[in-house]
Scaffold this motif. Structure first.
Motif, mmCIF file in Angstrom:
data_model
loop_
_atom_site.group_PDB
_atom_site.id
_atom_site.type_symbol
_atom_site.label_atom_id
_atom_site.label_comp_id
_atom_site.label_asym_id
_atom_site.label_seq_id
_atom_site.Cartn_x
_atom_site.Cartn_y
_atom_site.Cartn_z
ATOM 1 N N UNK A 124 0.839 -1.201 0.000
ATOM 2 C CA UNK A 124 0.000 0.000 0.000
ATOM 3 C C UNK A 124 0.875 1.252 0.000
ATOM 4 N N UNK A 125 2.018 1.183 0.676
ATOM 5 C CA UNK A 125 2.949 2.318 0.692
ATOM 6 C C UNK A 125 3.518 2.613 -0.682
ATOM 7 N N UNK A 126 3.756 1.582 -1.476
ATOM 8 C CA UNK A 126 4.240 1.791 -2.843
ATOM 9 C C UNK A 126 3.191 2.520 -3.673
ATOM 10 N N UNK A 127 1.944 2.141 -3.490
ATOM 11 C CA UNK A 127 0.864 2.824 -4.207
ATOM 12 C C UNK A 127 0.731 4.259 -3.710
ATOM 13 N N UNK A 128 0.788 4.455 -2.386
ATOM 14 C CA UNK A 128 0.721 5.793 -1.808
ATOM 15 C C UNK A 128 1.875 6.658 -2.303
ATOM 16 N N UNK A 129 3.060 6.087 -2.363
ATOM 17 C CA UNK A 129 4.220 6.826 -2.869
ATOM 18 C C UNK A 129 4.034 7.261 -4.312
ATOM 19 N N UNK A 130 3.408 6.415 -5.113
ATOM 20 C CA UNK A 130 3.113 6.785 -6.495
ATOM 21 C C UNK A 130 2.156 7.957 -6.575
#
Length: 88
Positions: free
Chosen positions: A38-44
């Motif tokens: 989820x953090x990877x998506x949030x970072x995007x």
């Protein structure tokens, strides 16, 4: 990047975030991996909203940095929420 790429990136970003921000977490490795994904998506989303940049390929440094930053943010939020709940 495909869904499998996001999952792998998230798993690794979550592990890196956990290494950068050590400490006791109520969740185990599964929670850390989910936070990383989820953090990877949030970072995007943060990268596109704040910096106006899209994510690159799997091996792009910008993609990794945004994923790790997103994972660190979520890990910090998770610790705040679970820390308050466990002490109440």
């Amino acid at each position: 990047m495909g869904i499998l790429g996001w999952i792998v990136l998230g798993l690794l970003a979550g592990a890196i975030a956990k290494a950068i921000m050590p400490g006791k977490d109520p969740g185990g490795i599964i929670i850390t991996m989910l936070i990383g994904i989820v953090g990877a998506i949030l970072g995007g989303f943060i990268g596109s909203a704040v910096f106006g940049t899209d994510l690159g390929s799997f091996f792009d440094l910008r993609t990794w940095l945004l994923a790790i930053v997103g994972s660190l943010i979520l890990l910090g939020i998770y610790r705040l929420v679970t820390g308050r709940r466990s002490h109440a």
